[in-house]
Every structure is written in structure tokens, then in C-alpha cells.
Write an enzyme that holds these catalytic residues in place. Structure first.
Site, PDB file in Angstrom:
ATOM      1  N   HIS A 137      16.297 -28.380 -68.380  1.00 54.31           N
ATOM      2  CA  HIS A 137      15.664 -27.745 -69.555  1.00 54.31           C
ATOM      3  C   HIS A 137      14.202 -27.371 -69.309  1.00 54.31           C
ATOM      4  CE1 HIS A 137      19.175 -28.443 -71.927  1.00 54.31           C
ATOM      5  NE2 HIS A 137      19.099 -29.762 -71.829  1.00 54.31           N
ATOM      6  N   ASP A 154      26.237 -29.330 -66.903  1.00 54.55           N
ATOM      7  CA  ASP A 154      25.790 -30.176 -68.018  1.00 54.55           C
ATOM      8  C   ASP A 154      26.328 -29.573 -69.321  1.00 54.55           C
ATOM      9  OD1 ASP A 154      23.339 -32.303 -68.627  1.00 54.55           O
ATOM     10  OD2 ASP A 154      23.573 -30.836 -70.244  1.00 54.55           O
ATOM     11  N   HIS A 182      24.762 -29.059 -71.980  1.00 52.26           N
ATOM     12  CA  HIS A 182      23.758 -28.163 -72.569  1.00 52.26           C
ATOM     13  C   HIS A 182      23.411 -27.026 -71.608  1.00 52.26           C
ATOM     14  CE1 HIS A 182      23.066 -32.239 -74.351  1.00 52.26           C
ATOM     15  NE2 HIS A 182      23.101 -31.516 -75.466  1.00 52.26           N
ATOM     16  N   ASP A 220      27.457 -35.090 -69.902  1.00 46.14           N
ATOM     17  CA  ASP A 220      27.541 -35.143 -71.367  1.00 46.14           C
ATOM     18  C   ASP A 220      28.658 -34.257 -71.906  1.00 46.14           C
ATOM     19  OD1 ASP A 220      25.912 -33.111 -70.407  1.00 46.14           O
ATOM     20  OD2 ASP A 220      24.159 -33.665 -71.608  1.00 46.14           O
TER      21      ASP A 220
HETATM   22  C1  SP5 Z   1      19.274 -33.223 -69.881  1.00 40.88           C
HETATM   23  C2  SP5 Z   1      19.935 -33.212 -71.233  1.00 40.88           C
HETATM   24  O1  SP5 Z   1      21.133 -33.410 -71.325  1.00 40.88           O
HETATM   25  N1  SP5 Z   1      19.151 -33.042 -72.303  1.00 40.88           N
HETATM   26  C3  SP5 Z   1      19.710 -32.954 -73.616  1.00 40.88           C
HETATM   27  C4  SP5 Z   1      18.694 -32.997 -74.719  1.00 40.88           C
HETATM   28  C5  SP5 Z   1      19.366 -32.751 -76.046  1.00 40.88           C
HETATM   29  N2  SP5 Z   1      18.484 -32.996 -77.142  1.00 40.88           N
HETATM   30  C6  SP5 Z   1      18.940 -32.510 -78.413  1.00 40.88           C
HETATM   31  C7  SP5 Z   1      19.964 -33.387 -79.022  1.00 40.88           C
HETATM   32  C8  SP5 Z   1      20.574 -32.815 -80.271  1.00 40.88           C
HETATM   33  C9  SP5 Z   1      21.520 -33.809 -80.855  1.00 40.88           C
HETATM   34  N3  SP5 Z   1      22.473 -33.229 -81.709  1.00 40.88           N
HETATM   35  C10 SP5 Z   1      23.725 -33.963 -81.710  1.00 40.88           C
HETATM   36  C11 SP5 Z   1      24.869 -33.070 -82.002  1.00 40.88           C
HETATM   37  C12 SP5 Z   1      26.173 -33.708 -81.503  1.00 40.88           C
HETATM   38  N4  SP5 Z   1      27.194 -32.729 -81.393  1.00 40.88           N
HETATM   39 ZN    ZN Z   2      22.784 -32.195 -71.391  1.00 47.01          ZN
END
Ligand code: SP5
Ligand code: ZN
Length: 367
Positions: A159, A220, A222, A309
Site C-alpha cells: 500500500h 493480497d 487488498h 488475507d
Molecule cells: C497489508 C494489508 O493487508 N493492509 C490492509 C489494511 C486494511 N485496512 C483497512 C481495513 C478495513 C476493515 N474493514 C473490514 C471489512 C471486512 N470485510
Molecule cells: Zn491485505
């Protein structure tokens, strides 16, 4: 497969972050590394080696000097201003028409950070440097002729952009390693050193005149917004990502299918945003599209941003992958036949994280 991790990485241990508007215990903990190391040991994989220090040059090839200096000094300046010891986190952020003039520690935090999940504490800078060194150490192993390596990086990196922290990430480990691999010839001739590049299908001296190309495959959950942004206008690094659709998931502001690269980089960015509930079969089917694109690009090296994740039990994801899926993913990646660097990214289902990492790496080795 040799594995690399820096002991400095343990020094980054912030107490909390904001998740969904609530202050929560920090999910990206030093315990993640311990769990992974324990699982590697049980699987009789080599224990992580400490990397050497590659210095600032390979980091400054990807991140701005102002940003790296900020990461180094932010916490001390924060404390000097009488701000809380829990860590540097913005309260006011520099968006759209706002001006970047103030050097106040709070202003700097709001300038160099895009969310509330990347607090800087006393050990953050050295941990991030150690994490980048681990990825660079893995890249160096590929340059030395190893088929594959695993960099157990923490904090993660995908990120983090040119001058932005966020999503637990400070330095973009995968991007730093990919840039090193993509410019390895240049560096070698700069140093006047002939680098052993191994078998080259084109033969002759041709290869030494063409810079190598690198594919970054980001698995990942995300979208790797930082990696995408860093290479968006470059054709020598092809970024491919499978992730939760940013229309519903973090990081929300990048990762859509119509982002295809710009300028010289047009056509060298591929996003495969996916729906909620993706299971093993669905994931592996879409992975085929990613691998096909990588095969067509025909890179010299592969860097995998390896996040876990996507696992069914992960608190941050909404996919349903099983531990077994990671072995299939690893095996399919191995079939590309490329020198491959795995760089650890996310994965927060702590009780399964070690097994998931082993599954991916063993799947690769047996593939
Ligand atoms: C490296 C990495 O995996 N970073 C991820 C950071 C995510 N931060 C935002 C989390 C938002 C949480 N929302 C939960 C929704 C579940 N579906
Ligand atoms: Zn992630």
C-alpha cells in the site's frame, strides 16, 4: 527455498489503529512473524537468514527523499511537540486543494499518510528498513541464480506509494525489490561488474543491452495501490493484481479494472477486482487470467506480493480461500518457470497464517 527476515522488524509494534471508525488493537503484529517462522520450522523449511544492509539507494529509487526522511524523524519530532507516545497518526489530512507548507509534525503526518492504519512508533523506521532489506536480500538471491526466495517482510509494503504510508505499509518492499531486479544490468555496468545472469534464450551479448523486465503478481486480498502507482507509467514492470473490488473494499480509491497504465506504461497494469465470497475454484480460475497475461509479457523475473488475507477466516477480507488453495496457487505460479521472489504482505487470521504461508511455498516447490 531460502527465506530471509530482519530481526529489526520486531521493533515496529504500534498499540492501535482505526478500523471502520473505531480505535482497535493493531492487527499487524510481531506475532505474525513468530507464527510464520514456527510453521516454516515445522515444515522443515530453512530458518530465515538476516539480510545485509543494502543502504538507502535502492529505497530512494522508489520513494522520495523527503518521505524517507519523514519516516526516520517523525516519531522524535512528534514527541518533541508534546504529542502522545502511542504513535504518529494524522488528524488532519492534505486532500485536494490544500497546501503542504507546514512542517509541524501533525501536518507532516497528514501529508505523508493516506489512512489511519500506519502509525509510526520508535522502532518503525528501522523495522521498515529491515523489511525492505529482506526483500532486497531475496532479490539478490535471484540475481545470484536461485530459483526462488521468500522474504518474510514486516511491516508489509504494497500500500506504500512514492511518498505515502497507509494500510500497515511504509516502504514498498515488493516495489523496491522489483525495481532492483528491473535495473540489475544497469547497476552491474555502473559498477563495472559483470553480473552472471544465467541462461538467456536469446543468447549472445544481446541480453546485456536489454534491461530485464519484471512482473509483480499481487495476491493480497487488498489492491496493491502503492505498487501500482509506483510502476504505473513504466513498461519494464508489469503489475497484475487480484483483489476485493475497491468499489466495496479498502483501498477504495484505486484497483479498478479500467486502470491499465499510462504513457509508456499503458497496457502494463492489470487489475482483476473480485466479488465478495470468492472461493477456491473461482479464485484459481481468475488466477489463470493473471498468469496468462504474465506469460504473454514474458518477464525475466517474478515478484509475488504474497498476502494471505484472502483466507476464509481473515478478519479483513471477504473471500473464502482454504489453506489448500494456497498450495494450488503456488504450484501454478511455479509452472511459469520464472525466478520468483515471494514477498510477505498481509494475512491476519493468525492461527492459520503459518500454515497458509507454508502451503503456498511448498505448493511452489512441488509444482
Ligand atoms: C497489508 C494489508 O493487508 N493492509 C490492509 C489494511 C486494511 N485496512 C483497512 C481495513 C478495513 C476493515 N474493514 C473490514 C471489512 C471486512 N470485510
Ligand atoms: Zn491485505
Amino acid at each position: 527455498m531460502r527465506t530471509i527476515s530482519s530481526p529489526e522488524q520486531h521493533g515496529h509494534n504500534p498499540p492501535s489503529e482505526f478500523i471502520d471508525g473505531q480505535l482497535k488493537p493493531y492487527l499487524e503484529t510481531p506475532r505474525r512473524v513468530e507464527i510464520i517462522e514456527a510453521a516454516l520450522a515445522v515444515a522443515e523449511m530453512p530458518a530465515p537468514e538476516a539480510p545485509r544492509d543494502f543502504g538507502l539507494a535502492p529505497i530512494l529509487a522508489v520513494h522520495s527523499a523527503e518521505y524517507v526522511a519523514y519516516l526516520e524523524h517523525a516519531y522524535a519530532r512528534w514527541l518533541e511537540a508534546g504529542l502522545p507516545a502511542a504513535g504518529v497518526m494524522p488528524s488532519t489530512v492534505a486532500v485536494r486543494g490544500m497546501r503542504a507548507g507546514s512542517s509541524h509534525p501533525q501536518a507532516q503526518a497528514g501529508l505523508f499518510c493516506f489512512d489511519l492504519s500506519a502509525p509510526i512508533v520508535a522502532g518503525t523506521y528501522l523495522a521498515a528498513r529491515g523489511s525492505a532489506n529482506a526483500a532486497l536480500g531475496g532479490a539478490a538471491l535471484l540475481l545470484a541464480g536461485e530459483r526462488a526466495a521468500y522474504a518474510l517482510c514486516r511491516p508489509p509494503g504494497h500500500h506504500a506509494a512514492h511518498d505515502l504510508a497507509g494500510g500497515y505499509c511504509f516502504l514498498n518492499n515488493a516495489a523496491i525489490a522489483a525495481h532492483l531486479l528491473a535495473t540489475a544490468n544497469e547497476e552491474a555496468s555502473d559498477n563495472g561488474v559483470a553480473l552472471e545472469l544465467g541462461d538467456e534464450p536469446l543468447g549472445g551479448g544481446l541480453w546485456s543491452m536489454r534491461p530485464p523486465t519484471v512482473a509483480v503478481l499481487d495476491i493480497d486480498f487488498h489492491h496493491g495501490n502503492g505498487t501500482q502507482a509506483i510502476f504505473y507509467d513504466r513498461s519494464d514492470v508489469f503489475f497484475v493484481s487480484l483483489h476485493g473490488d475497491p468499489d466495496r473494499e479498502y483501498p477504495f480509491f484505486l484497483g479498478f479494472a479500467d486502470e491499465r497504465g499510462a504513457g509508456a506504461g499503458e497496457g502494463y497494469n492489470l487489475n482483476l477486482p473480485l466479488e465478495k465470497g470468492v472461493d477456491d475454484a473461482r479464485y484459481l480460475a481468475v488466477l489463470e487470467n493473471a498468469l496468462e497475461a504474465i506469460t504473454a509479457y514474458s518477464p525475466r523475473y517474478l515478484v509475488v506480493s504474497a498476502g494471505f488475507d484472502t483466507f476464509g477466516g481473515d478478519p479483513l477480507g471477504d473471500f473464502q480461500l482454504t489453506t489448500g488453495a494456497f498450495a494450488h496457487i503456488g504450484a501454478r505460479i511455479a509452472q511459469l518457470g520464472l525466478p520468483t521472489l515471494f514477498v510477505q504482505e498481509g494475512g491476519y487470521a493468525i492461527e492459520a497464517l503459518g500454515q497458509n504461508v507454508v502451503s503456498l511455498l511448498m505448493g511452489f516447490e512441488e509444482g
